[in-house]
Scaffold this motif. Structure first.
Motif, PDB file in Angstrom:
ATOM      1  N   UNK A  23       0.524  -1.430   0.498  1.00  0.00           N
ATOM      2  CA  UNK A  23       0.101  -0.079  -0.036  1.00  0.00           C
ATOM      3  C   UNK A  23       0.567   1.139   0.077  1.00  0.00           C
ATOM      4  N   UNK A  24       2.030   1.398   0.762  1.00  0.00           N
ATOM      5  CA  UNK A  24       2.596   2.010   1.168  1.00  0.00           C
ATOM      6  C   UNK A  24       3.129   2.499  -0.752  1.00  0.00           C
ATOM      7  N   UNK A  25       3.906   1.344  -1.121  1.00  0.00           N
ATOM      8  CA  UNK A  25       4.543   1.525  -2.411  1.00  0.00           C
ATOM      9  C   UNK A  25       3.967   1.918  -4.043  1.00  0.00           C
ATOM     10  N   UNK A  26       2.201   1.729  -3.841  1.00  0.00           N
ATOM     11  CA  UNK A  26       0.916   2.592  -4.254  1.00  0.00           C
ATOM     12  C   UNK A  26       0.437   3.483  -3.934  1.00  0.00           C
ATOM     13  N   UNK A  27       1.051   4.453  -3.032  1.00  0.00           N
ATOM     14  CA  UNK A  27       0.708   5.846  -2.664  1.00  0.00           C
ATOM     15  C   UNK A  27       2.482   6.200  -3.143  1.00  0.00           C
ATOM     16  N   UNK A  28       2.900   5.995  -2.955  1.00  0.00           N
ATOM     17  CA  UNK A  28       4.467   6.870  -3.427  1.00  0.00           C
ATOM     18  C   UNK A  28       4.628   6.404  -5.070  1.00  0.00           C
ATOM     19  N   UNK A  29       4.189   5.492  -5.233  1.00  0.00           N
ATOM     20  CA  UNK A  29       4.469   5.126  -7.548  1.00  0.00           C
ATOM     21  C   UNK A  29       2.910   6.640  -8.061  1.00  0.00           C
ATOM     22  N   UNK A  30       1.391   6.575  -7.097  1.00  0.00           N
ATOM     23  CA  UNK A  30       1.094   7.711  -7.784  1.00  0.00           C
ATOM     24  C   UNK A  30       0.934   8.446  -7.695  1.00  0.00           C
ATOM     25  N   UNK A  56      -4.797  11.660 -10.107  1.00  0.00           N
ATOM     26  CA  UNK A  56      -5.508  12.013  -8.764  1.00  0.00           C
ATOM     27  C   UNK A  56      -6.570  11.272  -8.100  1.00  0.00           C
ATOM     28  N   UNK A  57      -7.701  11.082  -8.453  1.00  0.00           N
ATOM     29  CA  UNK A  57      -8.409  10.302  -7.958  1.00  0.00           C
ATOM     30  C   UNK A  57      -7.604   9.027  -7.433  1.00  0.00           C
ATOM     31  N   UNK A  58      -6.578   8.443  -8.436  1.00  0.00           N
ATOM     32  CA  UNK A  58      -5.749   7.051  -8.293  1.00  0.00           C
ATOM     33  C   UNK A  58      -4.719   7.117  -6.550  1.00  0.00           C
ATOM     34  N   UNK A  59      -4.135   8.408  -6.545  1.00  0.00           N
ATOM     35  CA  UNK A  59      -3.518   8.871  -5.990  1.00  0.00           C
ATOM     36  C   UNK A  59      -4.761   9.083  -4.116  1.00  0.00           C
ATOM     37  N   UNK A  60      -5.568   9.347  -4.302  1.00  0.00           N
ATOM     38  CA  UNK A  60      -6.933   9.342  -3.297  1.00  0.00           C
ATOM     39  C   UNK A  60      -6.705   7.748  -2.414  1.00  0.00           C
ATOM     40  N   UNK A  63      -4.154   6.326  -0.939  1.00  0.00           N
ATOM     41  CA  UNK A  63      -4.102   6.948   0.308  1.00  0.00           C
ATOM     42  C   UNK A  63      -5.078   6.048   1.326  1.00  0.00           C
ATOM     43  N   UNK A  64      -6.351   6.264   0.563  1.00  0.00           N
ATOM     44  CA  UNK A  64      -7.523   5.119   1.434  1.00  0.00           C
ATOM     45  C   UNK A  64      -6.421   3.860   1.302  1.00  0.00           C
ATOM     46  N   UNK A  65      -5.926   2.945   1.149  1.00  0.00           N
ATOM     47  CA  UNK A  65      -5.651   1.750   1.210  1.00  0.00           C
ATOM     48  C   UNK A  65      -4.732   1.852   2.083  1.00  0.00           C
ATOM     49  N   UNK A  66      -3.763   2.888   1.589  1.00  0.00           N
ATOM     50  CA  UNK A  66      -2.194   2.502   3.045  1.00  0.00           C
ATOM     51  C   UNK A  66      -3.138   2.842   4.354  1.00  0.00           C
TER      52      UNK A  66
END
Length: 222
Positions: A23-30, A56-60, A63-66
């Motif tokens: 989840x952290x890596x997904x957030x960093x990449x987004x 932007x929606x993917x980043x949000x 963030x929710x998943x993290x």
């Protein structure tokens, strides 16, 4: 009378730890992708507004998943099992909105393949690689730039690289997943009962090759 066997030390749930890292890596990449297209806006060169909105929606979403993985990992439930497929869908949308076969978001497929491989094994990773290559080929061709901007060589080589590297990721991830499952069996209470030597108990908690344990005949006798 034998002294009671000491209980193994408490350890964090590996699946929970893996979910947090992913989840952290997904957030960093987004967030990194969003910042890059803002700082160096060479892409997208078309449908810029929808692309920024989708990213932007993917980043949000990331963030929710993290936040869920850190504060309430149980709330992820089945979503964690399908999260890599949702990532594939996000990247397909981003590729369709940006430059198609030349889109920088193509590399996001490798993240989804890696997650599927190292979390769920070879079959899952290979399936994601195949589907990603197919979707990229179809969507990339339908949304390709018109005229001289279309790079046929890039269009042809990217699915090949995706399948080749995706297969390698799936193979290594499947091996790692099987290895973890075997080590989990070694940590079961019914295996680590009285009479099993301390050396074998320590080996069960370390990254000792499975073939060594099999050659000791401890697994065959049980």
């Amino acid at each position: 009378m034998k002294a009671p066997t000491a209980l193994p030390e408490a350890r964090p749930d590996t699946e929970t730890v893996d979910s947090r890292i992913i989840a952290l890596m997904r957030l960093i990449l987004a967030v990194s992708a969003l910042l890059i297209v803002i700082i160096a806006p060479s892409e997208p060169d078309r449908l810029a507004g929808p692309t920024y909105a989708a990213l932007s929606l993917y980043a949000v979403y990331s963030a929710v998943l993290y936040a869920l993985a850190v504060m309430r990992p149980q709330a992820l439930g089945r979503l964690d099992r399908w999260a890599h497929w949702i990532d594939v869908a996000w990247y397909v949308v981003l590729i369709a909105l940006s430059q198609g076969t030349s889109s920088i978001f193509f590399f996001g497929f490798f993240f989804a393949i890696q997650v599927a491989s190292f979390r769920w094994g070879f079959a899952s990773g290979l399936t994601v690689a195949l589907v990603s290559a197919l979707l990229f080929t179809v969507v990339g061709y339908l949304t390709r730039p018109v005229g001289e901007d279309f790079e046929l060589n890039r269009f042809l080589i990217r699915p090949v690289y995706l399948l080749g590297i995706g297969y390698m990721m799936a193979y290594w991830g499947g091996f790692e997943t099987a290895y973890k499952r075997r080590l989990a069996l070694l940590n079961e209470d019914e295996f680590l009962h009285e009479g099993v030597p301390r050396a074998l108990r320590n080996a069960a908690r370390s990254r000792v090759p499975w073939i060594w344990l099999r050659e000791t005949n401890w697994l065959c006798d049980r």
